[in-house]
Design a protein around this motif. Structure first.
Motif, PDB file in Angstrom:
ATOM      1  N   UNK A  65       4.424   1.333  -0.088  1.00 54.71           N
ATOM      2  CA  UNK A  65       5.785   1.230  -0.626  1.00 54.71           C
ATOM      3  C   UNK A  65       6.744   0.801   0.461  1.00 54.71           C
ATOM      4  N   UNK A  72       2.784   4.276 -10.055  1.00 55.26           N
ATOM      5  CA  UNK A  72       2.292   3.162  -9.239  1.00 55.26           C
ATOM      6  C   UNK A  72       2.111   3.515  -7.774  1.00 55.26           C
ATOM      7  N   UNK A  73       2.439   4.731  -7.400  1.00 58.85           N
ATOM      8  CA  UNK A  73       2.251   5.077  -5.990  1.00 58.85           C
ATOM      9  C   UNK A  73       1.346   6.283  -5.850  1.00 58.85           C
ATOM     10  N   UNK A  79      -3.301  -1.066 -11.960  1.00 57.17           N
ATOM     11  CA  UNK A  79      -2.769  -0.587 -10.685  1.00 57.17           C
ATOM     12  C   UNK A  79      -2.817   0.935 -10.623  1.00 57.17           C
ATOM     13  N   UNK A 136      17.198   6.061 -10.401  1.00 55.99           N
ATOM     14  CA  UNK A 136      18.004   4.911 -10.024  1.00 55.99           C
ATOM     15  C   UNK A 136      17.608   4.343  -8.660  1.00 55.99           C
ATOM     16  N   UNK A 137      17.391   5.226  -7.701  1.00 53.88           N
ATOM     17  CA  UNK A 137      17.171   4.752  -6.330  1.00 53.88           C
ATOM     18  C   UNK A 137      15.709   4.823  -5.903  1.00 53.88           C
ATOM     19  N   UNK A 183      11.117  -4.531  -8.832  1.00 55.68           N
ATOM     20  CA  UNK A 183      11.841  -4.985 -10.017  1.00 55.68           C
ATOM     21  C   UNK A 183      12.534  -3.808 -10.705  1.00 55.68           C
ATOM     22  N   UNK A 184      11.924  -2.637 -10.575  1.00 61.87           N
ATOM     23  CA  UNK A 184      12.466  -1.484 -11.294  1.00 61.87           C
ATOM     24  C   UNK A 184      13.598  -0.785 -10.563  1.00 61.87           C
ATOM     25  N   UNK A 185      13.904  -1.233  -9.351  1.00 69.97           N
ATOM     26  CA  UNK A 185      14.991  -0.562  -8.641  1.00 69.97           C
ATOM     27  C   UNK A 185      16.082  -1.532  -8.250  1.00 69.97           C
ATOM     28  N   UNK A 233      13.816 -11.971  -8.549  1.00 69.20           N
ATOM     29  CA  UNK A 233      12.926 -11.401  -9.545  1.00 69.20           C
ATOM     30  C   UNK A 233      13.214 -12.003 -10.917  1.00 69.20           C
ATOM     31  N   UNK A 244       0.816  -1.210   0.000  1.00 70.81           N
ATOM     32  CA  UNK A 244       0.000   0.000   0.000  1.00 70.81           C
ATOM     33  C   UNK A 244       0.852   1.264   0.000  1.00 70.81           C
ATOM     34  N   UNK A 263      11.504   4.430 -16.235  1.00 65.64           N
ATOM     35  CA  UNK A 263      11.453   3.745 -14.948  1.00 65.64           C
ATOM     36  C   UNK A 263      10.836   4.649 -13.889  1.00 65.64           C
ATOM     37  N   UNK A 275       9.935   1.765   1.197  1.00 65.87           N
ATOM     38  CA  UNK A 275      10.678   2.797   1.914  1.00 65.87           C
ATOM     39  C   UNK A 275       9.793   3.559   2.894  1.00 65.87           C
ATOM     40  N   UNK A 287       6.441  -4.818  -9.192  1.00 64.23           N
ATOM     41  CA  UNK A 287       6.952  -3.950 -10.252  1.00 64.23           C
ATOM     42  C   UNK A 287       7.918  -2.923  -9.687  1.00 64.23           C
ATOM     43  N   UNK A 288       7.490  -2.272  -8.645  1.00 61.14           N
ATOM     44  CA  UNK A 288       8.333  -1.246  -8.054  1.00 61.14           C
ATOM     45  C   UNK A 288       9.698  -1.809  -7.682  1.00 61.14           C
ATOM     46  N   UNK A 318       8.849  -1.734 -19.210  1.00 61.14           N
ATOM     47  CA  UNK A 318       9.141  -2.399 -17.939  1.00 61.14           C
ATOM     48  C   UNK A 318      10.178  -3.501 -18.109  1.00 61.14           C
ATOM     49  N   UNK A 339      -0.010  -2.817 -14.800  1.00 56.92           N
ATOM     50  CA  UNK A 339       0.344  -1.426 -14.539  1.00 56.92           C
ATOM     51  C   UNK A 339      -0.836  -0.492 -14.721  1.00 56.92           C
ATOM     52  N   UNK A 388      17.162  -9.045  -6.675  1.00 52.85           N
ATOM     53  CA  UNK A 388      17.232  -9.059  -8.127  1.00 52.85           C
ATOM     54  C   UNK A 388      17.226 -10.479  -8.707  1.00 52.85           C
ATOM     55  N   UNK A 394       1.765  -4.309  -7.763  1.00 48.78           N
ATOM     56  CA  UNK A 394       2.395  -2.995  -7.713  1.00 48.78           C
ATOM     57  C   UNK A 394       3.755  -3.096  -7.015  1.00 48.78           C
ATOM     58  N   UNK A 433      13.908  -3.451 -16.632  1.00 51.30           N
ATOM     59  CA  UNK A 433      14.316  -4.460 -15.653  1.00 51.30           C
ATOM     60  C   UNK A 433      15.506  -5.282 -16.137  1.00 51.30           C
ATOM     61  N   UNK A 470      18.792  -0.618  -5.579  1.00 49.90           N
ATOM     62  CA  UNK A 470      18.382  -0.504  -4.182  1.00 49.90           C
ATOM     63  C   UNK A 470      18.131  -1.858  -3.532  1.00 49.90           C
ATOM     64  N   UNK A 471      17.525  -2.757  -4.267  1.00 52.36           N
ATOM     65  CA  UNK A 471      17.184  -4.036  -3.672  1.00 52.36           C
ATOM     66  C   UNK A 471      17.917  -5.157  -4.390  1.00 52.36           C
TER      67      UNK A 471
END
Lengths: 192, 192, 192, 192
Positions: free
Chosen positions: A32, B116-117, A170, B30-31, A115-117, A128, A30, B109, A34, A112-113, B167, A167, A125, A109, B171, A120-121
């Motif tokens: 995110x 999405x948020x 969402x 990126x982040x 997967x796109x970063x 995913x 809901x 991205x 972060x 996707x979020x 997407x 997408x 990876x 959602x 990715x 950061x995560x």
DNA sequence: AATGAATGAGTCTTCATTCAT
DNA sequence: CATGAATGAAGACTCATTCAT
């Protein structure tokens, strides 16, 4: 010292862990990742912050666990009985995917979020990628069975299409013509 | 009266502002927005934190400006000469979209992530919706001109497809069969 | 280089300085010293921030200047013609004090606030003390001339009373029975 | 179930909270609210900044709590036994007020400062007004019982007087003739 | 005399994480 | 197994002050 049997303890452990994962998942989806605090997860799960760290090493570990569970669930989606015809398989896959899109929008959602970063995560990876690959492979197989010429490329197209629909839904919610899209795509991919 | 002429000031302002926007854009893409700190933007832009607030009211204001610039760019994409045939229009649109996907992956991205948020960046929501609508309308028109039966639904499908490809490419990067997809889709949508 | 004569320059300087002092005073009185920013003063005075530092060494220097002007003004209040009787003097003093309370509430509020925070505004402290002393001395003299037994103590009482009224009016505004208090106190202290 | 018993926790909480309130009070009184930083309060209280936010929602919440405690104390001052004569009541009230002025100068200073900045701390304003009203009502009643002609106006005068004395003592400290003032005022208001 | 771009220390506040119990 | 008090680093943002022009 404890009056509980080992079995009881195990059960409690699992239940508590699951409560935390569920709460975390709901909030991550809901708000995110972060923007969700451990305190909020603890509150929603009805446990103390300390307990969360008893079960998980870090906030990211919660996310990782959530992810694993999502993957397991995804695997189930792509499993079907042996007597299914290629068309049956495709029909069921699409139906379940649309169902996922509609009912688990938050989950989608979130995926996707994340997967796109990649940066950061990073430790998510590989997971995913595995999900993507698994899905693509299944798509390829089905499309080949259905007699498509370029099943691989077609699989990418179908995958992109479904991702795009996720997408759209969402983002727009009820305003998105999900049902109509479903019908159209089913017609296209499932010979009737 | 002023020691620096207004022109000089304007130029300095614009340059510095753009440095901040560029740094912000790179990092946001990126982040992610939430994970990017003002300090990081300042560092990357080579200015002090304070100066950022001299030019922008808040972190969100930076995002908003980035967004506006992205929209301006998007509007250009969708404009073409009067003598274009429907097929020309579609060809160019798709070509430019694929070019955007390939060359401006970061921008794409970021847009997806933000789209999405909805709850978090509510004042961006209207802008995002506008972008979506504009794009959809153009698609509908082109598809109608090309003689499609259900131009509206087809527009949603094409939109979803392109979003999904964006997407995927965002990715997977080079591992994604972008060129092949482009070829296939051009064949499908542009009568030759 | 400058086409202005020295006189013109001097005049401009004084005017600008006064604009800054006035703006600072208004804002300090309304919002408090700590909550008033140099930027706000610059805006209200219609000058640049830089110019303020051309005229004043620091924010506190503005406050100090404001204070000096308030003191000068206070001295005027306590000056009267030679042919005044003791009762005349007292009457005028009280009248002017009440007028100050009513019309310069902000000024009064500011003075009290500063007087109460010796540690923070230590270099104003001596000025404040001088003001108090001057006032007390004048009160003592007047009260002695009016034949009071303990003029010194009575001066403190009268001072406290006026300070308290200022406080009450500054706090309650129009809800405070300022007029009635004035009448009562005039009756008490000014033999008619 | 909890490792620390709820009683232990409660005690810890109260102690720590009180440490913060005390530190906050001291600093607010000495430096003013705006000039006191959370860091300074934390330092003086011997706790971390974070812990302060574990107990209080904001800096203003600390102030609010301080205020509430001050009010509770104030209410006690104004309560007396049933068999007191009007003169007894007045005597005790004045005595306690003088005692407050002398011993709780910081508290008094803080209250005045806050009372004088209505706009900034608007949610304290109602509390301050309540204190003022309560006090005034008590004064009026006592003065009426003592046979004063205009008890209301007289109450305002007495209130102003005491406020002014508080201010004088808070400003000048030992140099202020507090004892003499007390004696004089007691003589005036308490028939002996 | 005057501007306003630029700085950096400081502000309030949040939050993942630790730890005593 | 479980709690929640406590920490400290980091975050967004403010602001007095400096300085090139």
């Amino acid at each position: 010292m404890s009056p509980r049997t080992p079995e009881q303890n195990k059960k409690i452990r699992e239940q508590t862990q699951q409560k935390i994962v569920d709460a975390g998942f709901t909030l991550f989806a809901r708000e995110g990742y972060a923007s969700t605090s451990i305190a909020a997860i603890a509150r929603k799960a009805g446990v103390s912050k300390g307990l969360i760290y008893h079960y998980f090493d870090s906030k990211e570990a919660i996310l990782s666990t959530i992810f694993d569970q999502m993957i397991d669930l995804g695997d189930e989606i792509l499993d079907f009985p042996d007597d299914f015809t290629p068309a049956d398989k495709m029909r069921q896959t699409l139906q379940e995917t649309f169902q996922f899109i509609e009912q688990q929008t938050g989950k989608g959602r979130l995926m996707i979020t994340l997967a796109l970063q990649p940066e950061t995560y990073s430790n998510l990876q590989s997971k995913i990628e595995r999900v993507n690959e698994t899905q693509t492979v299944k798509y390829i197989e089905m499309l080949r069975e259905l007699g498509h010429q370029q099943p691989e490329l077609e699989a990418y197209r179908l995958g992109a299409l479904m991702d795009g629909i996720l997408m759209g839904y969402a983002t727009m919610g009820e305003a998105y013509p999900l049902e109509k899209m479903k019908k159209k795509i089913m017609e296209d991919y499932v010979p009737s």
